[in-house]
Write an enzyme that holds these catalytic residues in place. Structure first.
Site, PDB file in Angstrom:
ATOM      1  CD  GLU A 169      -2.893  -1.201   2.335  1.00  0.00           C
ATOM      2  OE1 GLU A 169      -2.959  -0.195   3.066  1.00  0.00           O
ATOM      3  OE2 GLU A 169      -3.596  -2.217   2.504  1.00  0.00           O
TER       4      GLU A 169
ATOM      5  CD  GLU B  21      -4.300  -6.483   2.006  1.00  0.00           C
ATOM      6  OE1 GLU B  21      -5.200  -5.801   2.575  1.00  0.00           O
ATOM      7  OE2 GLU B  21      -3.094  -6.333   2.233  1.00  0.00           O
TER       8      GLU B  21
END
Length: 293
Positions: free
Chosen positions: A153, A257
């Protein structure tokens, strides 16, 4: 990795892999980092904990035995497990030892400061050139490893570290670790149209990046949204990224995810399972029709 490094918890790793294998899972994503936390992999720049590294060796060896391929993340953007904050902290300590009056770096200076980037590249090299103490195979030559994730991220418009990785290992697939946020030209697809410091298109157009990623949590745009509104966001998020991966990037895409938070009001296993099934169906249907999943 941390569980495998501790013999008292290693059975949890064995059980998890065994159950994954029994259900047909053939790719797993794990961390190959833990910077300066409790029992870290990297306790200080360039200094690795051999026992924790042996835990990672065990995980990869177990995956290899069961035919499970691995995606290994090399760093976190967040403070959990150290992240860019820890790299900046280490750099500040170094700079202050040279000049106590020098300004402190901020966490986003990680992406532009030469020393933090050097620390990161050194860690990448240490992981890629690691010789597994169980299989005796170097990570960079291990077919069990499917891909390297540069950073979990990252929040920065441009992080040109992929070429450094490929100079060490050109046998595995590099991916960035992006959540899927667009920049200004497509920000209407972002949750609440916010900008989040990355550009799904430009970042994934870097030639050294082999496939794109998105993350998907339906509550993320707003916990006040109805179930129908959340699912509408999911549909829009998947559709826009599939189209761009196919027509613009011409690269595969992976939902790295996805999930539903059990902490939020209204959660139930039934809702979670239906959401999981929806994601699986979307991925399967895209692949069946020759899409980028």
């Amino acid at each position: 990795m941390m569980f495998a490094a501790d013999y008292s918890t290693r059975n949890k790793v064995i059980d998890a892999f065994q159950k994954a294998s029994e259900t047909g899972l053939n790719v797993a994503r794990i961390w190959a980092f833990d910077d300066g936390d409790h029992r870290p992999l990297q306790s200080s720049p360039g200094s690795c904990n051999e026992e924790v590294f042996k835990g990672l060796d065990f995980v990869i060896a177990k995956a290899r035995k069961l035919g499970i391929y691995m995606i290994l993340g090399l760093m976190n953007d967040w403070k959990d497990f150290g992240g860019k904050d820890k790299y900046v902290e280490w750099a500040n300590q170094h700079y202050h030892n040279l000049n106590r009056n020098i300004r402190n770096l901020t966490e986003d200076d990680f992406f532009i400061d030469s020393l933090t980037k050097e620390y990161y590249k050194n860690h990448v090299k240490a992981v890629l050139t690691r010789n597994n103490t169980i299989t005796r195979v170097a990570y960079k030559g291990d077919p069990t490893i499917l891909a390297w994730e540069l950073k979990n991220e990252p929040c920065c418009p441009n992080d040109p570290t992929g070429s450094n990785l490929q100079s060490i290992d050109n046998k595995h697939l590099p991916e960035i670790g992006l959540e899927g946020f667009y920049w200004e030209s497509r920000q209407q697809y972002n949750p609440n149209s916010n900008l989040d410091g990355t550009d799904f298109i430009a970042n994934n157009q870097i030639p050294d990046i082999d496939f794109a990623t998105i993350y998907l949590y339906p509550e993320f745009p707003s916990t006040n949204k109805t179930e129908a509104e959340q699912l509408a966001f999911v549909d829009k998020w998947i559709e826009s990224h599939v189209l761009d991966s196919n027509a613009v990037l011409e690269k595969p895409i992976v939902i790295s995810e996805f999930g539903k938070s059990y902490k939020l009001e209204g959660y139930s296993l039934d809702k979670r399972n239906k959401y999981f099934q929806k994601i699986y169906d979307d991925v399967y249907n895209s692949a069946r029709l020759g899409g980028p999943f």
